[in-house]
Design a protein around this motif. Sequence first.
Motif, mmCIF file in Angstrom:
data_model
loop_
_atom_site.group_PDB
_atom_site.id
_atom_site.type_symbol
_atom_site.label_atom_id
_atom_site.label_comp_id
_atom_site.label_asym_id
_atom_site.label_seq_id
_atom_site.Cartn_x
_atom_site.Cartn_y
_atom_site.Cartn_z
ATOM 1 N N ASP A 86 41.100 -7.946 -3.811
ATOM 2 C CA ASP A 86 41.693 -6.774 -3.169
ATOM 3 C C ASP A 86 42.282 -5.776 -4.164
ATOM 4 O OD1 ASP A 86 41.108 -7.705 -0.610
ATOM 5 O OD2 ASP A 86 43.001 -8.815 -0.457
ATOM 6 N N ILE A 87 42.205 -6.079 -5.449
ATOM 7 C CA ILE A 87 42.809 -5.203 -6.455
ATOM 8 C C ILE A 87 41.846 -4.079 -6.830
ATOM 9 C CG2 ILE A 87 43.803 -5.065 -8.778
ATOM 10 C CD1 ILE A 87 45.457 -6.696 -6.756
ATOM 11 N N ASP A 88 42.337 -2.842 -6.778
ATOM 12 C CA ASP A 88 41.595 -1.696 -7.282
ATOM 13 C C ASP A 88 41.886 -1.604 -8.785
ATOM 14 O OD1 ASP A 88 40.891 0.931 -8.161
ATOM 15 O OD2 ASP A 88 41.030 1.690 -6.107
ATOM 16 N N VAL A 89 40.889 -1.939 -9.601
ATOM 17 C CA VAL A 89 41.131 -2.005 -11.046
ATOM 18 C C VAL A 89 41.483 -0.633 -11.611
ATOM 19 C CG1 VAL A 89 40.046 -2.494 -13.272
ATOM 20 C CG2 VAL A 89 39.694 -4.050 -11.369
ATOM 21 N N THR A 90 40.842 0.424 -11.120
ATOM 22 C CA THR A 90 41.083 1.766 -11.641
ATOM 23 C C THR A 90 42.447 2.304 -11.221
ATOM 24 O OG1 THR A 90 38.720 2.220 -11.601
ATOM 25 C CG2 THR A 90 40.182 4.125 -11.721
ATOM 26 N N GLN A 91 42.855 2.033 -9.981
ATOM 27 C CA GLN A 91 44.148 2.488 -9.472
ATOM 28 C C GLN A 91 44.870 1.309 -8.797
ATOM 29 O OE1 GLN A 91 42.559 5.757 -6.986
ATOM 30 N NE2 GLN A 91 43.629 7.157 -8.359
ATOM 31 N N PRO A 92 45.321 0.367 -9.582
ATOM 32 C CA PRO A 92 45.893 -0.849 -8.975
ATOM 33 C C PRO A 92 47.116 -0.593 -8.114
ATOM 34 C CG PRO A 92 46.234 -0.803 -11.360
ATOM 35 C CD PRO A 92 45.290 0.301 -11.046
ATOM 36 N N GLY A 131 51.897 3.269 -13.658
ATOM 37 C CA GLY A 131 50.479 3.038 -13.942
ATOM 38 C C GLY A 131 49.631 4.279 -13.905
ATOM 39 N N ARG A 132 49.932 5.219 -12.998
ATOM 40 C CA ARG A 132 49.112 6.434 -12.891
ATOM 41 C C ARG A 132 49.218 7.318 -14.125
ATOM 42 N NH1 ARG A 132 52.782 6.198 -9.147
ATOM 43 N NH2 ARG A 132 51.212 6.029 -7.475
ATOM 44 N N ALA A 179 48.450 -9.322 -13.840
ATOM 45 C CA ALA A 179 47.624 -10.505 -14.089
ATOM 46 C C ALA A 179 46.349 -10.454 -13.253
ATOM 47 C CB ALA A 179 48.409 -11.771 -13.786
ATOM 48 N N ALA A 180 46.482 -10.114 -11.975
ATOM 49 C CA ALA A 180 45.312 -10.065 -11.100
ATOM 50 C C ALA A 180 44.353 -8.961 -11.517
ATOM 51 C CB ALA A 180 45.760 -9.871 -9.655
ATOM 52 N N ARG A 181 44.881 -7.796 -11.858
ATOM 53 C CA ARG A 181 44.020 -6.695 -12.317
ATOM 54 C C ARG A 181 43.306 -7.064 -13.603
ATOM 55 N NH1 ARG A 181 43.825 -2.893 -16.287
ATOM 56 N NH2 ARG A 181 42.802 -0.919 -15.732
ATOM 57 N N TYR A 182 44.034 -7.646 -14.524
ATOM 58 C CA TYR A 182 43.485 -7.988 -15.840
ATOM 59 C C TYR A 182 42.327 -8.965 -15.699
ATOM 60 C CZ TYR A 182 43.792 -9.169 -20.853
ATOM 61 O OH TYR A 182 43.533 -9.347 -22.193
ATOM 62 N N VAL A 183 42.534 -9.992 -14.880
ATOM 63 C CA VAL A 183 41.483 -10.998 -14.690
ATOM 64 C C VAL A 183 40.274 -10.380 -13.994
ATOM 65 C CG1 VAL A 183 40.913 -13.137 -13.497
ATOM 66 C CG2 VAL A 183 43.077 -12.948 -14.748
ATOM 67 N N THR A 187 42.839 -0.424 -25.806
ATOM 68 C CA THR A 187 42.260 -1.382 -24.868
ATOM 69 C C THR A 187 43.098 -1.525 -23.611
ATOM 70 O OG1 THR A 187 41.323 -3.626 -24.703
ATOM 71 C CG2 THR A 187 43.396 -3.395 -25.924
ATOM 72 N N GLU A 188 44.390 -1.270 -23.703
ATOM 73 C CA GLU A 188 45.256 -1.372 -22.520
ATOM 74 C C GLU A 188 44.913 -0.339 -21.461
ATOM 75 O OE1 GLU A 188 47.186 -3.414 -25.856
ATOM 76 O OE2 GLU A 188 46.379 -1.379 -25.675
ATOM 77 N N THR A 189 44.220 0.728 -21.822
ATOM 78 C CA THR A 189 43.889 1.789 -20.860
ATOM 79 C C THR A 189 42.504 1.603 -20.248
ATOM 80 O OG1 THR A 189 42.872 3.293 -22.488
ATOM 81 C CG2 THR A 189 45.271 3.403 -22.239
ATOM 82 N N ALA A 190 41.791 0.533 -20.591
ATOM 83 C CA ALA A 190 40.421 0.326 -20.115
ATOM 84 C C ALA A 190 40.406 -0.308 -18.727
ATOM 85 C CB ALA A 190 39.648 -0.559 -21.089
ATOM 86 N N ASP A 191 39.334 -0.019 -17.978
ATOM 87 C CA ASP A 191 39.146 -0.611 -16.656
ATOM 88 C C ASP A 191 38.223 -1.821 -16.679
ATOM 89 O OD1 ASP A 191 40.795 1.216 -15.431
ATOM 90 O OD2 ASP A 191 39.176 2.541 -14.801
ATOM 91 N N GLU A 192 37.511 -2.021 -17.767
ATOM 92 C CA GLU A 192 36.676 -3.206 -17.938
ATOM 93 C C GLU A 192 37.087 -3.885 -19.234
ATOM 94 O OE1 GLU A 192 32.339 -2.944 -16.992
ATOM 95 O OE2 GLU A 192 32.763 -0.809 -16.733
ATOM 96 N N TRP A 193 37.228 -5.195 -19.166
ATOM 97 C CA TRP A 193 37.630 -5.989 -20.325
ATOM 98 C C TRP A 193 38.886 -5.421 -21.004
ATOM 99 C CZ3 TRP A 193 36.219 -10.761 -20.697
ATOM 100 C CH2 TRP A 193 34.980 -11.168 -20.180
#
Length: 445
Positions: free
Chosen positions: A124-130, A400-401, A181-185, A415-421
């Motif tokens: 249910d997590i929106d990775v781009t806009q958590p 976050g925004r 944690a959920a977004r990161y995973v 890397t902290e600003t990435a949406d993948e990995w």
Amino acid sequence: MSYDVVVIGAGFAGLTAARELTRAGFDTVVLEGRDRVGGRSSTTTLAGVPVDLGGTFVGPTQDAVLALAAELGCPTTATYHDGANLIRWRGKVRSYRGTIPKLSLFGLLDIGRVQWQFERLSRDIDVTQPWTSRRAKQLDATTLGGWLRSVRASASSRDLLAIMARVTWGAEPDDVSMLHAARYVKAAGGLDRMLDVVGGAQQDHFPGGTQQIADKMAADLGDRIHLGAVVTRIEWSDDAVAVASSGGVVEARRAIIAIPPAHRQGIDIAPPPPIGYQQLAQRWAQGALSKAYAAYPRPFWREHGLSGQALSDQGPVFITFDVSPGDEGPGILLGFVDSRGFDGLSPDQRRRQAVAGFTALFGPDAENPVDYLDHCWGAEPFAPGGPTAAVPPGMWTEFGRLLRKPVGPLHWASTETADEWTGFLDGAVRSGQRAAAEVAATLRN
């Protein structure tokens, strides 16, 4: 001298951004405070073998960094995984196979239940806009540790996931927001993808080390890179920046600040960004993780049918990998180390404790390495911390925004600003590509 773009930071994010922009025809300069490129990628040698003090592994779906490495002629090799793994648990060492050790039937059932609940929640997590995700405020108000207690995870499950938290964020479960944690995973493709060797994020590594990738990007950029240029101040208007460093003042039309969010507060920015950006930098904390390597004449554990992979519920070494160049030797054990109580020790004390940890797992053959080294990222004098941000509760929904939203001519990468990995080398490369595209679009308008 005036440029189109000034990039602050010569890690994978900054070098990628500079390379993309230079290829697009923009006059670009890179300012790096260290005396080397690579950022949190740093390669040295142990017993004549290249070893990585920072970022090490790559795996499937990390397409950005793998494509970059292939383009630059930096091959990978499989991380050794044949044989049984070891776990030191509640005072005993036992073997297991797979990612999750079978501590007991109850323990196996419980960790499976907790993993299922975690994965279900992550969907249910929106990775781009958590911060827009369902239950975002609730998840961001608690920690990973708090969530584990709320689902009545067993002590063994909590301790196993504490090991994951230490190696992933350099922090304890009670330090990290559950939303983070959920977004990161999810950004890594799930727990299995993030934790596994075969088919996962530790599947391969670079026999020549990861810093060679940064060095080759730097060679392409040539004298556009200025080392030892510690940036202290940025002055900006709507269409210009002036960046002051220990190497002088550089003027440009745009700036990419390619450093971890926590390190942004080390730069005096005038006029100051809105208060939310300042609070983000103050609170988007860096974790702290250390690494230790021990070298032996040969990888003796392979002769005993062991993979070299191990877990331990006792510090300081809590997870290990075999990064030996081959069966003939030397044998190289990599250990991730809990920085608490370790970083403040003398070099001799750190060596004794780390080698004792290897010996507790692999037996008396590990007592006398022919070479040893360690590195404490949290104790670095310049830009300390790693492997990535350990984001505490409340930060994603509050700030976050703003994490990568430009401020005038100032753009953000890391890397902290990435949406993948997120948090991996691949995320750093993707963030550099994204920031370069943003800047190129504004300069072409």
